[in-house]
Enzyme design. Structure first.
Site, short mmCIF file in Angstrom:
data_model
loop_
_atom_site.label_atom_id
_atom_site.label_comp_id
_atom_site.label_asym_id
_atom_site.label_seq_id
_atom_site.Cartn_x
_atom_site.Cartn_y
_atom_site.Cartn_z
N ASP A 34 0.80 -1.31 0.01
CA ASP A 34 -0.33 -0.29 0.07
C ASP A 34 1.09 1.44 -0.18
O ASP A 34 0.74 1.72 -0.67
CB ASP A 34 -1.08 0.17 1.18
CG ASP A 34 -2.51 -0.88 0.99
OD1 ASP A 34 -2.77 -2.20 0.24
OD2 ASP A 34 -2.63 -0.76 1.93
N LYS A 115 -7.38 1.51 11.98
CA LYS A 115 -7.81 1.51 10.91
C LYS A 115 -7.76 -0.11 10.36
O LYS A 115 -6.39 -0.40 10.29
CB LYS A 115 -7.00 2.12 9.60
CG LYS A 115 -6.96 2.27 8.33
CD LYS A 115 -6.52 3.15 7.47
CE LYS A 115 -6.77 3.19 6.34
NZ LYS A 115 -7.37 2.53 4.93
N TYR A 225 -18.11 1.09 12.17
CA TYR A 225 -17.29 2.48 12.38
C TYR A 225 -17.85 3.95 12.07
O TYR A 225 -17.83 5.12 12.32
CB TYR A 225 -15.95 2.46 12.05
CG TYR A 225 -15.49 2.33 10.52
CD1 TYR A 225 -16.00 3.02 9.23
CD2 TYR A 225 -15.08 0.96 10.49
CE1 TYR A 225 -15.22 2.21 7.95
CE2 TYR A 225 -14.96 0.57 8.74
CZ TYR A 225 -14.80 1.59 8.15
OH TYR A 225 -14.69 1.22 6.39
N LYS A 312 -1.08 5.93 8.31
CA LYS A 312 -0.85 4.71 7.81
C LYS A 312 0.64 3.80 8.69
O LYS A 312 1.63 5.13 8.68
CB LYS A 312 -0.82 4.36 6.32
CG LYS A 312 -1.58 4.33 6.04
CD LYS A 312 -2.10 3.00 4.94
CE LYS A 312 -3.31 3.31 4.06
NZ LYS A 312 -3.20 2.43 2.95
N CYS A 409 14.43 -34.97 -7.79
CA CYS A 409 14.52 -36.02 -8.48
C CYS A 409 14.82 -35.51 -9.59
O CYS A 409 14.43 -36.48 -10.72
CB CYS A 409 13.27 -36.82 -8.77
SG CYS A 409 11.62 -35.78 -9.91
N CYS A 424 6.43 -30.96 -9.72
CA CYS A 424 7.09 -32.55 -10.10
C CYS A 424 6.28 -33.43 -10.52
O CYS A 424 4.58 -33.37 -9.76
CB CYS A 424 7.61 -32.28 -9.32
SG CYS A 424 8.39 -34.06 -9.69
N CYS A 430 8.69 -39.28 -6.33
CA CYS A 430 9.87 -38.01 -5.71
C CYS A 430 9.70 -38.07 -4.36
O CYS A 430 8.95 -37.99 -3.87
CB CYS A 430 9.50 -36.65 -6.51
SG CYS A 430 10.19 -35.00 -6.22
S1 IVH Z 1 -14.20 6.00 7.90
C1 IVH Z 1 -15.71 8.48 4.08
N1 IVH Z 1 -13.02 4.42 10.46
O1 IVH Z 1 -10.56 2.60 4.97
C2 IVH Z 1 -14.33 7.65 5.60
N2 IVH Z 1 -12.32 3.61 7.23
O2 IVH Z 1 -8.81 4.49 3.70
C3 IVH Z 1 -14.95 6.48 5.34
N3 IVH Z 1 -11.47 1.76 7.58
O3 IVH Z 1 -12.55 2.29 2.15
C4 IVH Z 1 -13.99 5.68 6.18
N4 IVH Z 1 -10.59 1.10 9.05
O4 IVH Z 1 -12.35 0.67 4.19
C5 IVH Z 1 -13.22 4.72 8.40
N5 IVH Z 1 -11.97 2.81 11.69
C6 IVH Z 1 -12.06 2.85 10.62
C7 IVH Z 1 -11.72 2.38 9.17
C8 IVH Z 1 -11.98 3.01 7.97
C9 IVH Z 1 -10.86 1.30 8.22
C10 IVH Z 1 -11.07 1.78 5.52
C11 IVH Z 1 -12.17 1.67 4.96
C12 IVH Z 1 -12.27 2.85 4.11
C13 IVH Z 1 -10.60 2.84 3.79
C14 IVH Z 1 -10.49 4.63 3.69
#
Ligand code: IVH
Length: 670
Positions: A34, A115, A225, A312, A409, A424, A430
């Protein structure tokens, strides 16, 4: 750089990034970290700003990313599913905070969340009922995966509240816990299936499966969330999360409210190391302005909210030297390259080896011996090489060349059309394949032979005592040879021989699984055993006949045909038959449909040695029976397996409900 060179660079970046986006969202098989993706995207955005005349209308900088898979119904999102801006360092995050502070002044709070590294999902509830689950797709529309998502245990189908609005949407992340991922991946490896690179891909692949019954077998989890409603119900995000808990939703217990950046950074720092103690992967944290009215004030850019951002974590990464590449030959003959590295410390462990997956991976990395490589440890136990430091490559370095012949082998390797792995084909000669097959046969899930372990099998093979599965059944005639093996006393020999003798009683489906036919895992073996009734029928069934059996597709059917086309395999089976192993399914043909259970009701509870619950349910329903969800006085039968809850047992006894075993159920169908 000349202008035309700049344009070429930009065009190449667009093509490359669009491909990565496709790999990530559609194939659920990313081939780039990423972090690297984001860096490249950033580089492209910078160039587009400087040279807007070269900006491509198809640029990934303009899109949320994603695509739609064809096989699901496409549904428009009522509230677009935007993405989040990413930051990787303290300064970027301070810049975000400055922007927020400029707009709002100092009087606001953040909610800090984990996240989750999974796939986002939108759940729509109407009148307290889950009516739709849709993937993010391209942000505006996604795939309707409702039936698959309904198999996830902690997503409620009905809400027990009268406070929820008539219609609302809740968003979250579907993920797979690392332990489940590793277990399922090992099982896939065992039957020669391609393994997934990480839990996120496994979860994404699962949600996009066509058969919900398969989905139900793979444990997924979901953290929620965000709430979207037409009318604003709450003043703050925090308040909405607390209320969602009371409506029955799974909300992370690690969220916090922060009133200063110091608290935000403390949260980030805490989870940077603590994340390894979680049972699932996170790839960062998310910060959101708490007040909804303040969120509104800040608004959105075309791609993401201005009131939230993610930070991140960099995957833990170190540089080390690639000393050599060795090749492992598995039970199915697949040849996997392994990087042998100069030992280096990474995330608290010493790393000496990294998986290279397959020949494509060596090619992708353009790996040379002695290369300085970047090794990354994500959630997985086995680290991987993500990149080569080309600046440090010696001019005379030799490229790593995937072998043409088997390292064990010497047989020429083959690659089947559409597959990435080389094999194989010498399965009868083998050594690691021979040993691996016997080890699989005796394993717990197959014949479960007591008194025998992997190392013993290895020793027996080296001593020339066994070459085939069937040789296990003549070990009893080798008493003298067995006695000469170190640490293998009389008692151990007796135990082992007893275990081998007992295995003759194991049912046909276990024997079939134990034979180790490619793509024939536990479930498939069970379906085949009951679908054909005997090894003789299985051995002569055509591909067309086999594919009429539930869950048996073309690929499995062809693999079975190939297996039985080899005379050595038929000869082995004849020997095993002669020794008394089971090659007939229990008398009853389970595929049979009838009305023998019409008017009868059942509850299934506990675990069953020879069946899984789904099969039992199917069996009851296809014969006219009805399944009830709980034990009551109306219930006809309780099909009881092992480890049934004591409360259930007591209730059934109190109400005088007959307890029957799975075998009793089969008996009723005779
Ligand atoms: S809020 C408008 N909260 O991260 C934004 N996203 O990069 C709404 N993600 O598409 C997302 N944990 O798939 C939010 N605690 C969290 C999250 C979260 C993972 C992912 C989600 C989103 C992506 C954005």
């Amino acid at each position: 750089m000349s202008k035309s060179a700049i344009k070429d660079t930009m065009d190449a970046l667009v093509i490359e990034l669009n491909q990565h986006t496709y790999n990530y969202y559609v194939l659920a098989m990313p081939t780039i970290a990423d972090y690297e993706f984001d860096k490249k995207l950033e580089a492209l955005a910078k160039l587009e700003k400087e040279y807007p005349e070269f900006a491509d209308p198809d640029s990934p900088t303009l899109k949320v990313g994603g695509d739609i898979t064809k096989t699901f119904k496409t549904v428009n999102h009522k509230w677009p599913m935007l993405s989040l801006g990413n930051t990787y360092n303290e300064q970027d995050l301070r810049d975000f905070d400055d922007r927020v502070r400029k707009a709002l002044g100092d009087n606001f709070e953040y909610v800090c969340e984990l996240k989750f590294d999974g796939l986002s999902i939108s759940l729509t509830y109407e009148h307290n009922k889950l009516v739709r689950a849709v993937t993010r797709g391209d942000g505006r529309k996604g795939d309707d995966v409702t039936s698959n998502v309904k198999t996830i245990n902690n997503i409620p189908h009905h809400l027990r509240t009268n406070a929820a609005p008539e219609l609302f949407e809740i968003r979250g992340e579907i993920l797979m816990h690392r332990a489940a991922f590793e277990k399922l991946n090992r099982e896939r490896e065992e039957i020669g299936e391609i393994t997934y690179a990480n839990p996120r891909n496994f979860a994404a692949g699962t949600v996009k499966m066509q058969d919900s019954r398969e989905v139900a077998k793979r444990p997924l989890d979901c953290f929620l969330y965000a709430l979207n409603t037409d009318k604003t119900l709450f003043k703050t995000h925090w308040e909405s999360l607390q209320t969602l808990i009371t409506w029955g939703f799974h909300i992370s217990e690690h969220n916090i409210l922060a009133s200063s950046m110091d608290e935000v950074f403390a949260f980030i720092k805490h989870w940077e190391n603590e994340r390894y103690k979680l049972s699932y992967d996170i790839d960062g944290i998310v910060i959101k302005v708490n007040s909804y009215s303040q969120q509104q004030e800040l608004g959105f850019t075309s791609k993401s909210p201005r009131w939230a951002i993610s930070y991140k974590y960099k995957a833990q990464e170190v540089e080390t030297v690639l000393e050599k590449v060795t090749y492992q030959v598995g039970r199915t003959g697949a040849v996997t390259p392994v990087a042998n590295l100069k030992p280096v410390q990474l995330a608290g462990t010493t790393v000496k080896r990294a998986t290279l997956h397959n020949a494509n991976e060596i090619e992708r990395l353009d790996l040379h011996l002695g290369d300085t490589v970047f090794v990354e440890k994500g959630g997985e136990i086995i680290p991987k090489i993500i990149n080569v430091n080309l600046e440090k490559r010696k001019t005379d370095a030799l490229p790593v060349i995937y072998p043409l012949t088997c390292p064990e082998c010497n047989t020429n390797l083959i690659r089947k059309e559409g597959e990435v792995a080389f094999y194989c084909p010498n399965d009868e000669g083998c050594p690691p394949q021979i040993v691996g097959k016997i080890q699989h046969f005796i394993s717990r899930k197959a014949m479960n032979i007591d008194g025998l372990g992997d190392e013993t099998i290895e020793t027996f093979y080296q001593r020339g005592l066994i070459r085939h599965i069937s040789d296990l059944y003549t070990l009893k005639n080798q008493a003298e040879a067995l006695k000469t093996i170190d640490r293998f006393g009389e008692k151990s020999i007796e135990n082992m021989l007893k275990g081998i003798e007992l295995s003759k009683q194991m049912p046909f489906e276990k024997v079939l699984f134990g034979l180790g036919i490619r793509y024939v895992g536990e479930t498939v073996a069970r379906k085949l055993a009951y679908g054909t009734g005997s090894i003789d029928r299985l051995a002569t069934a055509t591909v067309e006949e086999l594919t009429t059996i539930d869950e048996i597709g073309q690929r499995i059917a062809e693999s079975i045909r190939e297996y039985f086309s080899k005379p050595e395999h038929l000869h082995q089976i004849e020997r095993l038959k002669a020794y008394g192993l089971q090659f007939m399914a229990k008398e009853i043909a389970i595929t049979l449909e009838s009305d023998k259970l019409t008017g009868k009701t059942f509850v299934i509870s506990g675990v069953f040695e020879q069946f899984n619950r789904e099969d039992l349910k199917e069996l009851i329903e296809s014969n006219g029976g009805k399944l009830l969800s709980s034990i009551s006085a109306k219930l006809g039968y309780l099909v009881a397996g092992d480890n049934m809850g004591p409360a259930k047992l007591e209730k059934a006894k109190k109400l005088n409900i007959p307890l029957i075993s799975a075998d009793d159920l089969l008996e009723m169908l005779k």
